[in-house]
Motif scaffolding. Structure first.
Motif, PDB file in Angstrom:
ATOM      1  N   SER A  62      13.449  20.099   4.391  1.00 46.91           N
ATOM      2  CA  SER A  62      14.257  21.048   5.154  1.00 46.91           C
ATOM      3  C   SER A  62      15.729  20.649   5.192  1.00 46.91           C
ATOM      4  O   SER A  62      16.599  21.505   5.232  1.00 46.91           O
ATOM      5  N   GLY A  63      15.994  19.343   5.218  1.00 47.34           N
ATOM      6  CA  GLY A  63      17.366  18.879   5.366  1.00 47.34           C
ATOM      7  C   GLY A  63      17.880  18.992   6.787  1.00 47.34           C
ATOM      8  O   GLY A  63      19.012  18.617   7.080  1.00 47.34           O
ATOM      9  N   LEU A  64      17.062  19.504   7.691  1.00 48.88           N
ATOM     10  CA  LEU A  64      17.468  19.657   9.088  1.00 48.88           C
ATOM     11  C   LEU A  64      17.277  18.334   9.825  1.00 48.88           C
ATOM     12  O   LEU A  64      16.179  17.764   9.823  1.00 48.88           O
ATOM     13  N   ASP A  65      18.323  17.844  10.456  1.00 44.53           N
ATOM     14  CA  ASP A  65      18.247  16.580  11.186  1.00 44.53           C
ATOM     15  C   ASP A  65      17.122  16.591  12.217  1.00 44.53           C
ATOM     16  O   ASP A  65      16.449  15.583  12.409  1.00 44.53           O
ATOM     17  N   SER A  66      16.908  17.726  12.872  1.00 45.18           N
ATOM     18  CA  SER A  66      15.879  17.807  13.907  1.00 45.18           C
ATOM     19  C   SER A  66      14.475  17.607  13.335  1.00 45.18           C
ATOM     20  O   SER A  66      13.593  17.072  14.007  1.00 45.18           O
ATOM     21  N   LEU A  67      14.255  18.032  12.086  1.00 40.98           N
ATOM     22  CA  LEU A  67      12.941  17.846  11.456  1.00 40.98           C
ATOM     23  C   LEU A  67      12.827  16.477  10.784  1.00 40.98           C
ATOM     24  O   LEU A  67      11.780  15.832  10.874  1.00 40.98           O
ATOM     25  N   VAL A  68      13.880  16.027  10.132  1.00 41.02           N
ATOM     26  CA  VAL A  68      13.855  14.707   9.481  1.00 41.02           C
ATOM     27  C   VAL A  68      13.660  13.613  10.529  1.00 41.02           C
ATOM     28  O   VAL A  68      13.039  12.585  10.257  1.00 41.02           O
ATOM     29  N   ALA A  69      14.137  13.847  11.746  1.00 40.32           N
ATOM     30  CA  ALA A  69      13.959  12.876  12.833  1.00 40.32           C
ATOM     31  C   ALA A  69      12.487  12.720  13.224  1.00 40.32           C
ATOM     32  O   ALA A  69      12.118  11.747  13.875  1.00 40.32           O
ATOM     33  N   LYS A  70      11.630  13.666  12.814  1.00 41.66           N
ATOM     34  CA  LYS A  70      10.204  13.592  13.114  1.00 41.66           C
ATOM     35  C   LYS A  70       9.416  12.843  12.047  1.00 41.66           C
ATOM     36  O   LYS A  70       8.206  12.693  12.153  1.00 41.66           O
ATOM     37  N   VAL A  71      10.111  12.348  11.017  1.00 44.87           N
ATOM     38  CA  VAL A  71       9.454  11.599   9.946  1.00 44.87           C
ATOM     39  C   VAL A  71       9.300  10.150  10.391  1.00 44.87           C
ATOM     40  O   VAL A  71      10.255   9.517  10.853  1.00 44.87           O
ATOM     41  N   HIS A  72       8.097   9.642  10.263  1.00 43.30           N
ATOM     42  CA  HIS A  72       7.790   8.258  10.625  1.00 43.30           C
ATOM     43  C   HIS A  72       7.526   7.444   9.363  1.00 43.30           C
ATOM     44  O   HIS A  72       7.131   7.986   8.328  1.00 43.30           O
ATOM     45  N   LEU A  73       7.728   6.155   9.477  1.00 42.69           N
ATOM     46  CA  LEU A  73       7.463   5.214   8.400  1.00 42.69           C
ATOM     47  C   LEU A  73       6.379   4.274   8.909  1.00 42.69           C
ATOM     48  O   LEU A  73       6.645   3.388   9.718  1.00 42.69           O
ATOM     49  N   GLY A  74       5.139   4.513   8.464  1.00 42.60           N
ATOM     50  CA  GLY A  74       4.004   3.689   8.879  1.00 42.60           C
ATOM     51  C   GLY A  74       3.796   2.573   7.875  1.00 42.60           C
ATOM     52  O   GLY A  74       3.184   2.765   6.829  1.00 42.60           O
ATOM     53  N   VAL A  75       4.329   1.402   8.196  1.00 39.22           N
ATOM     54  CA  VAL A  75       4.260   0.256   7.281  1.00 39.22           C
ATOM     55  C   VAL A  75       2.858  -0.336   7.348  1.00 39.22           C
ATOM     56  O   VAL A  75       2.280  -0.474   8.419  1.00 39.22           O
ATOM     57  N   TRP A  76       2.312  -0.710   6.164  1.00 40.41           N
ATOM     58  CA  TRP A  76       0.946  -1.240   6.166  1.00 40.41           C
ATOM     59  C   TRP A  76       0.729  -2.462   5.278  1.00 40.41           C
ATOM     60  O   TRP A  76      -0.332  -3.078   5.329  1.00 40.41           O
ATOM     61  N   ALA A  77       1.712  -2.878   4.491  1.00 41.71           N
ATOM     62  CA  ALA A  77       1.508  -4.087   3.668  1.00 41.71           C
ATOM     63  C   ALA A  77       2.833  -4.700   3.266  1.00 41.71           C
ATOM     64  O   ALA A  77       3.849  -4.012   3.143  1.00 41.71           O
ATOM     65  N   ILE A  78       2.805  -6.003   3.037  1.00 43.24           N
ATOM     66  CA  ILE A  78       3.962  -6.763   2.568  1.00 43.24           C
ATOM     67  C   ILE A  78       3.728  -7.125   1.104  1.00 43.24           C
ATOM     68  O   ILE A  78       2.688  -7.698   0.765  1.00 43.24           O
ATOM     69  N   ILE A  79       4.698  -6.818   0.253  1.00 44.70           N
ATOM     70  CA  ILE A  79       4.644  -7.245  -1.146  1.00 44.70           C
ATOM     71  C   ILE A  79       5.321  -8.603  -1.279  1.00 44.70           C
ATOM     72  O   ILE A  79       4.769  -9.531  -1.857  1.00 44.70           O
TER      73      ILE A  79
END
Length: 184
Positions: A84-101
């Motif tokens: 969307s490129g909309l800040d209000s929607l991009v702010a709802k994106v989460h980064l669920g980290v699950w492993a270390i390389i």
């Protein structure tokens, strides 16, 4: 070397991504199709959190996924959020980290539980976090975790890390069919 334990983690419906952090100001993610992303809120939170640690650089595996009303969204809604490129929607994106390389240029060989615990120490309750996980002792522990995370919490399923094997457990079956021949 410590004994590897079974770890059960919630599975978000999103975009599998590689994440790179460097203390000198470089942080980005790349998905499996080579799409490069930088400077979105969850990644900026990851960068700020890692600046508070001893980590100089690291490579991580994560799931980019959307959250709305406190619940993970399905993949099509996540795609809408990021495109969307909309800040209000991009702010709802989460980064669920699950492993270390790797950390500071050294590949990790730590058991999965140790990785999850180390990651948990780096990230707090922000849009960048470790996906929920448990170390089950009984089948009932897994069933209870399923109920809380999948049925009530909205996650797509579970990922089970057992020794060197990884299993996905989902409530919806996906079927790829190939027709080899048709005979009338």
């Amino acid at each position: 070397v410590p004994k590897a334990e079974t770890v059960v983690m919630a599975k978000a419906d999103g975009e599998f991504t590689y994440v790179y952090f460097n203390r000198q100001g470089i942080s980005y993610s790349v998905n499996k199709w080579g799409h490069y992303r930088s400077h979105y809120p969850a990644l900026d939170q990851l960068h700020q959190a890692l600046l508070q640690t001893e980590v100089q650089s690291c490579e991580l595996l994560a799931e980019l996924y959307g959250v709305e009303n406190g619940r993970p969204v399905m993949l099509p809604q996540f795609i809408h959020m990021v495109k969307s490129g909309l800040d209000s929607l991009v702010a709802k994106v989460h980064l669920g980290v699950w492993a270390i390389i790797s950390v500071n240029g050294q590949a990790t060989s730590d058991p999965y539980l140790w990785q999850a615990q180390r990651l948990h120490g780096w990230f707090t309750q922000t849009n960048c976090h470790v996906l929920p996980y448990i170390v089950p002792k009984t089948r009932q522990d897994i069933e209870d975790f399923w109920k809380v995370q999948v049925e009530e919490g909205g996650y797509e399923g579970l990922v089970i890390h057992q020794d060197d094997e990884v299993f996905k457990l989902k409530p919806i079956h996906e079927l790829d069919a190939v027709i080899i021949g048709v005979n009338k």
